[in-house]
Motif scaffolding. Structure first.
Motif, PDB file in Angstrom:
ATOM      1  N   ASP A  40       1.349  -0.546  -7.333  1.00 59.11           N
ATOM      2  CA  ASP A  40       0.166   0.232  -6.978  1.00 59.11           C
ATOM      3  C   ASP A  40      -0.446  -0.335  -5.703  1.00 59.11           C
ATOM      4  O   ASP A  40      -0.128  -1.457  -5.286  1.00 59.11           O
ATOM      5  N   ASP A  41      -1.343   0.429  -5.105  1.00 60.67           N
ATOM      6  CA  ASP A  41      -2.067  -0.060  -3.926  1.00 60.67           C
ATOM      7  C   ASP A  41      -2.715  -1.405  -4.223  1.00 60.67           C
ATOM      8  O   ASP A  41      -3.358  -1.578  -5.259  1.00 60.67           O
ATOM      9  N   GLY A  82       5.992   3.212   2.295  1.00 64.54           N
ATOM     10  CA  GLY A  82       4.781   2.457   2.019  1.00 64.54           C
ATOM     11  C   GLY A  82       4.536   1.455   3.127  1.00 64.54           C
ATOM     12  O   GLY A  82       5.242   1.447   4.138  1.00 64.54           O
ATOM     13  N   TYR A  88       0.838  -1.197   0.000  1.00 68.64           N
ATOM     14  CA  TYR A  88       0.000   0.000   0.000  1.00 68.64           C
ATOM     15  C   TYR A  88       0.873   1.247   0.000  1.00 68.64           C
ATOM     16  O   TYR A  88       1.868   1.303   0.720  1.00 68.64           O
ATOM     17  N   ARG A  89       0.485   2.238  -0.788  1.00 64.99           N
ATOM     18  CA  ARG A  89       1.234   3.499  -0.898  1.00 64.99           C
ATOM     19  C   ARG A  89       0.792   4.541   0.112  1.00 64.99           C
ATOM     20  O   ARG A  89       1.445   5.560   0.270  1.00 64.99           O
ATOM     21  N   ARG A  90      -0.331   4.314   0.781  1.00 62.30           N
ATOM     22  CA  ARG A  90      -0.891   5.324   1.687  1.00 62.30           C
ATOM     23  C   ARG A  90      -1.298   4.673   3.010  1.00 62.30           C
ATOM     24  O   ARG A  90      -1.602   3.474   3.035  1.00 62.30           O
ATOM     25  N   PRO A 146      -0.670   9.581  -0.524  1.00 62.80           N
ATOM     26  CA  PRO A 146       0.434   8.622  -0.497  1.00 62.80           C
ATOM     27  C   PRO A 146       1.580   9.125   0.378  1.00 62.80           C
ATOM     28  O   PRO A 146       1.759  10.330   0.547  1.00 62.80           O
ATOM     29  N   GLU A 203       5.750  10.465  -3.472  1.00 56.75           N
ATOM     30  CA  GLU A 203       5.483  10.474  -4.913  1.00 56.75           C
ATOM     31  C   GLU A 203       6.823  10.360  -5.635  1.00 56.75           C
ATOM     32  O   GLU A 203       7.867  10.664  -5.050  1.00 56.75           O
ATOM     33  N   ILE A 243       8.145   4.434  -8.549  1.00 54.28           N
ATOM     34  CA  ILE A 243       7.378   3.537  -7.682  1.00 54.28           C
ATOM     35  C   ILE A 243       6.858   2.420  -8.578  1.00 54.28           C
ATOM     36  O   ILE A 243       6.163   2.676  -9.552  1.00 54.28           O
TER      37      ILE A 243
END
Length: 79
Positions: free
Chosen positions: A62-63, A37, A13-15, A22, A25, A59
Protein backbone atom coordinates in the motif's frame (compact mmCIF):
# COMPACT_ATOMS: atom_id res chain seq x y z
CA UNK A 1 3.18 -16.22 -12.69
CA UNK A 2 6.15 -13.92 -12.25
CA UNK A 3 6.90 -10.87 -10.14
CA UNK A 4 8.12 -7.29 -10.29
CA UNK A 5 10.60 -6.66 -7.48
CA UNK A 6 12.04 -3.53 -5.86
CA UNK A 7 15.40 -2.46 -7.25
CA UNK A 8 16.14 -0.25 -4.23
CA UNK A 9 15.01 0.28 -0.64
CA UNK A 10 12.65 3.12 0.21
CA UNK A 11 8.97 4.00 0.56
CA UNK A 12 6.49 2.65 -2.01
CA UNK A 13 3.71 4.72 -3.57
CA UNK A 14 0.95 3.55 -5.94
CA UNK A 15 0.10 7.02 -7.27
CA UNK A 16 2.07 10.01 -8.59
CA UNK A 17 0.53 12.39 -6.02
CA UNK A 18 -1.90 12.07 -3.10
CA UNK A 19 -4.80 13.41 -5.20
CA UNK A 20 -4.08 11.32 -8.31
CA UNK A 21 -5.45 7.92 -9.28
CA UNK A 22 -3.13 4.92 -8.86
CA UNK A 23 -0.84 4.10 -11.77
CA UNK A 24 -2.48 0.67 -12.13
CA UNK A 25 -5.06 -1.57 -10.46
CA UNK A 26 -5.17 -5.37 -10.13
CA UNK A 27 -6.22 -6.73 -13.50
CA UNK A 28 -4.53 -3.93 -15.46
CA UNK A 29 -2.78 -4.98 -18.65
CA UNK A 30 0.53 -3.13 -18.91
CA UNK A 31 3.06 -2.62 -21.69
CA UNK A 32 6.87 -2.66 -21.50
CA UNK A 33 8.21 0.52 -19.89
CA UNK A 34 4.93 1.43 -18.18
CA UNK A 35 5.17 2.88 -14.67
CA UNK A 36 3.59 0.71 -11.97
CA UNK A 37 4.52 2.74 -8.90
CA UNK A 38 7.17 4.88 -7.23
CA UNK A 39 9.86 4.26 -4.64
CA UNK A 40 10.98 7.32 -2.67
CA UNK A 41 14.59 7.41 -1.55
CA UNK A 42 15.88 10.55 0.21
CA UNK A 43 13.13 12.80 -1.28
CA UNK A 44 13.79 11.44 -4.80
CA UNK A 45 10.99 9.50 -6.50
CA UNK A 46 12.10 6.58 -8.69
CA UNK A 47 9.67 4.95 -11.10
CA UNK A 48 9.03 1.21 -10.89
CA UNK A 49 8.60 0.11 -14.50
CA UNK A 50 7.74 -3.21 -16.05
CA UNK A 51 10.07 -4.68 -18.70
CA UNK A 52 7.48 -6.85 -20.46
CA UNK A 53 3.82 -6.90 -21.42
CA UNK A 54 1.77 -8.55 -18.68
CA UNK A 55 -1.38 -8.40 -16.55
CA UNK A 56 -1.01 -7.26 -12.93
CA UNK A 57 -2.70 -9.93 -10.83
CA UNK A 58 -1.83 -8.64 -7.36
CA UNK A 59 -0.39 -5.50 -5.75
CA UNK A 60 1.39 -6.53 -2.56
CA UNK A 61 1.97 -3.12 -0.92
CA UNK A 62 0.00 0.00 0.00
CA UNK A 63 1.01 3.65 -0.22
CA UNK A 64 3.66 4.49 2.35
CA UNK A 65 4.88 0.91 2.91
CA UNK A 66 8.63 0.45 3.41
CA UNK A 67 10.35 -1.77 0.84
CA UNK A 68 13.70 -3.55 0.70
CA UNK A 69 15.84 -4.41 -2.31
CA UNK A 70 14.45 -7.53 -3.98
CA UNK A 71 11.10 -7.39 -2.20
CA UNK A 72 8.21 -8.40 -4.46
CA UNK A 73 5.91 -5.46 -5.26
CA UNK A 74 3.59 -6.99 -7.88
CA UNK A 75 2.58 -10.45 -9.05
CA UNK A 76 2.03 -10.52 -12.82
CA UNK A 77 0.80 -13.02 -15.40
CA UNK A 78 2.33 -13.26 -18.83
CA UNK A 79 -0.16 -12.77 -21.69
Amino acid sequence: MSTVDAQMPGVFYRRPSPEADPFIEPGSVVRPGQTLGLIEVMKTFNEVKVDRACRVSKILLDDGDEVDVGQTLFEVDEP
